[in-house]
Scaffold this motif. Structure first.
Motif, PDB file in Angstrom:
ATOM      1  N   ASP A 238       0.979  -1.139   8.436  1.00 20.17           N
ATOM      2  CA  ASP A 238       2.322  -0.559   8.359  1.00 20.17           C
ATOM      3  C   ASP A 238       2.657  -0.147   6.931  1.00 20.17           C
ATOM      4  O   ASP A 238       3.227   0.925   6.695  1.00 20.17           O
ATOM      5  CB  ASP A 238       3.367  -1.555   8.866  1.00 20.17           C
ATOM      6  CG  ASP A 238       3.336  -1.735  10.374  1.00 20.17           C
ATOM      7  OD1 ASP A 238       2.680  -0.916  11.060  1.00 20.17           O
ATOM      8  OD2 ASP A 238       3.958  -2.696  10.869  1.00 20.17           O
ATOM      9  N   LEU A 239       2.303  -1.015   5.969  1.00 16.11           N
ATOM     10  CA  LEU A 239       2.558  -0.697   4.564  1.00 16.11           C
ATOM     11  C   LEU A 239       1.820   0.574   4.151  1.00 16.11           C
ATOM     12  O   LEU A 239       2.414   1.491   3.563  1.00 16.11           O
ATOM     13  CB  LEU A 239       2.129  -1.870   3.685  1.00 16.11           C
ATOM     14  CG  LEU A 239       2.149  -1.629   2.172  1.00 16.11           C
ATOM     15  CD1 LEU A 239       3.581  -1.451   1.674  1.00 16.11           C
ATOM     16  CD2 LEU A 239       1.451  -2.773   1.435  1.00 16.11           C
ATOM     17  N   PHE A 240       0.531   0.641   4.466  1.00 19.84           N
ATOM     18  CA  PHE A 240      -0.262   1.788   4.028  1.00 19.84           C
ATOM     19  C   PHE A 240       0.087   3.060   4.810  1.00 19.84           C
ATOM     20  O   PHE A 240       0.118   4.157   4.235  1.00 19.84           O
ATOM     21  CB  PHE A 240      -1.748   1.476   4.147  1.00 19.84           C
ATOM     22  CG  PHE A 240      -2.232   0.451   3.147  1.00 19.84           C
ATOM     23  CD1 PHE A 240      -1.650   0.334   1.901  1.00 19.84           C
ATOM     24  CD2 PHE A 240      -3.294  -0.397   3.463  1.00 19.84           C
ATOM     25  CE1 PHE A 240      -2.097  -0.607   0.979  1.00 19.84           C
ATOM     26  CE2 PHE A 240      -3.753  -1.338   2.561  1.00 19.84           C
ATOM     27  CZ  PHE A 240      -3.149  -1.443   1.307  1.00 19.84           C
ATOM     28  N   HIS A 241       0.366   2.942   6.107  1.00 21.31           N
ATOM     29  CA  HIS A 241       0.763   4.119   6.865  1.00 21.31           C
ATOM     30  C   HIS A 241       2.049   4.726   6.275  1.00 21.31           C
ATOM     31  O   HIS A 241       2.204   5.944   6.223  1.00 21.31           O
ATOM     32  CB  HIS A 241       1.024   3.755   8.335  1.00 21.31           C
ATOM     33  CG  HIS A 241      -0.226   3.466   9.136  1.00 21.31           C
ATOM     34  ND1 HIS A 241      -1.504   3.698   8.659  1.00 21.31           N
ATOM     35  CD2 HIS A 241      -0.378   2.983  10.401  1.00 21.31           C
ATOM     36  CE1 HIS A 241      -2.382   3.361   9.594  1.00 21.31           C
ATOM     37  NE2 HIS A 241      -1.727   2.926  10.646  1.00 21.31           N
ATOM     38  N   ARG A 242       2.935   3.874   5.841  1.00 25.71           N
ATOM     39  CA  ARG A 242       4.228   4.341   5.322  1.00 25.71           C
ATOM     40  C   ARG A 242       4.141   4.889   3.909  1.00 25.71           C
ATOM     41  O   ARG A 242       4.855   5.844   3.555  1.00 25.71           O
ATOM     42  CB  ARG A 242       5.236   3.178   5.382  1.00 25.71           C
ATOM     43  CG  ARG A 242       6.613   3.476   4.848  1.00 25.71           C
ATOM     44  CD  ARG A 242       7.599   2.398   5.278  1.00 25.71           C
ATOM     45  NE  ARG A 242       7.080   1.060   5.060  1.00 25.71           N
ATOM     46  CZ  ARG A 242       7.049   0.447   3.879  1.00 25.71           C
ATOM     47  NH1 ARG A 242       7.486   1.073   2.809  1.00 25.71           N
ATOM     48  NH2 ARG A 242       6.586  -0.787   3.778  1.00 25.71           N
ATOM     49  N   THR A 243       3.295   4.300   3.082  1.00 25.86           N
ATOM     50  CA  THR A 243       3.302   4.663   1.657  1.00 25.86           C
ATOM     51  C   THR A 243       2.188   5.631   1.249  1.00 25.86           C
ATOM     52  O   THR A 243       2.318   6.319   0.232  1.00 25.86           O
ATOM     53  CB  THR A 243       3.165   3.402   0.795  1.00 25.86           C
ATOM     54  OG1 THR A 243       1.961   2.691   1.173  1.00 25.86           O
ATOM     55  CG2 THR A 243       4.366   2.494   0.972  1.00 25.86           C
ATOM     56  N   LEU A 244       1.099   5.684   1.997  1.00 22.11           N
ATOM     57  CA  LEU A 244      -0.059   6.474   1.582  1.00 22.11           C
ATOM     58  C   LEU A 244      -0.224   7.756   2.393  1.00 22.11           C
ATOM     59  O   LEU A 244      -1.106   8.569   2.086  1.00 22.11           O
ATOM     60  CB  LEU A 244      -1.349   5.657   1.678  1.00 22.11           C
ATOM     61  CG  LEU A 244      -1.398   4.359   0.865  1.00 22.11           C
ATOM     62  CD1 LEU A 244      -2.790   3.727   0.961  1.00 22.11           C
ATOM     63  CD2 LEU A 244      -1.026   4.580  -0.593  1.00 22.11           C
ATOM     64  N   ARG A 245       0.584   7.938   3.421  1.00 24.04           N
ATOM     65  CA  ARG A 245       0.405   9.123   4.280  1.00 24.04           C
ATOM     66  C   ARG A 245       1.538  10.101   4.077  1.00 24.04           C
ATOM     67  O   ARG A 245       2.629   9.719   3.750  1.00 24.04           O
ATOM     68  CB  ARG A 245       0.328   8.704   5.749  1.00 24.04           C
ATOM     69  CG  ARG A 245      -0.856   7.790   6.003  1.00 24.04           C
ATOM     70  CD  ARG A 245      -1.163   7.650   7.460  1.00 24.04           C
ATOM     71  NE  ARG A 245      -2.397   6.896   7.641  1.00 24.04           N
ATOM     72  CZ  ARG A 245      -3.169   6.987   8.704  1.00 24.04           C
ATOM     73  NH1 ARG A 245      -2.877   7.827   9.666  1.00 24.04           N
ATOM     74  NH2 ARG A 245      -4.264   6.263   8.806  1.00 24.04           N
TER      75      ARG A 245
END
Length: 245
Positions: A238-245
């Protein structure tokens, strides 16, 4: 999605560093996550976790964190001798050498057509500390740090830079910490100290405490808790989907 596995040897300020690279088999460019391991380096549980993350659409790079202190390809066993060697390495290598390793990885990422420029860090145990340390790099947009050791105690050699806990205000991205409340390596007093420093530094962070032991995400050994592991995987994605995409 399916993934492909490879290795690459990167030049660093302190010698050649072998990295495992796991990435989607699909054509295209993807966000990158640097995955820092435990003191045992790239064990099978670490490799499986890297593949899991890559299968959700990330290029995952797993460096040999103690490449200066071991022959290339060294994997320490989850036993007393492996723990003794890994801890000796942890208290030998200064954090500044980990910083230069991270910089070498960033340089490599910028040269790869399958990396789109977005960058995060992830780690467990020692690797949780290194993922936090990597978040000091201005290119790192998000960090997921699971039961990160020695940040609260400032006991790892720092080299010619401050300890990690003294640089939290320099983290520009978002950082997430996950702890096991029954983890003897980061007791309540240590968690309270780090929590206080995060608030004083006005860091953009999230904080989770779970009823688990140290290394509860490692799918090998008696401390493995599959339900907590699944929760942490979801929080990290969830963290990476939100911040890296």
């Amino acid at each position: 999605m399916t993934v492909t596995h490879s290795v690459t040897d990167l030049p660093t300020a302190t010698g050649t560093m072998r990295c495992k690279v796991v990435r989607p088999t699909l054509e295209g460019a993807f966000p990158t996550v640097i995955f820092y391991s435990e003191i045992f380096q790239i064990t099978e549980p670490i490799a499986r976790t890297a593949a899991f993350l890559a299968g959700h659409g990330y290029v995952v790079i797993v460096p040999e964190v103690f490449h200066e202190l071991n022959t290339i390809g060294t994997v320490l066993a989850y036993d007393d001798s492996g723990k003794e060697k890994g801890n000796a390495d942890k208290f030998t290598k200064p954090l500044t050498d980990h910083d230069s390793d991270t910089q070498a990885i960033v340089r490599w990422v910028d040269q790869q057509s399958f990396c789109n420029g977005s960058l995060g860090s992830f780690g467990v145990c020692l690797g949780g500390h290194l993922a936090c340390r990597a978040a000091l790099h201005p290119r790192v947009q998000a960090a997921s740090c699971l039961y990160a050791t020695d940040i609260h105690s400032s006991t790892m050699p720092a080299g010619d830079k401050p300890q990690t806990i003294d640089q939290l205000s320099d983290i520009a991205g978002e950082i997430m910490f996950v702890w096991g409340r029954q983890d003897p390596h980061v007791p309540l007093v240590g968690r309270v100290h780090l929590y206080s420093q995060l608030n004083q530094s006005d860091t953009h962070y999230t904080w989770h405490e779970l009823n688990g032991q140290h290394a509860f995400i490692r799918d090998e050994g008696e401390r493995y808790d599959p339900e907590l592991a699944s929760l942490c995987q979801r929080l990290t994605l969830d963290l990476f989907h939100r911040t890296l995409r």
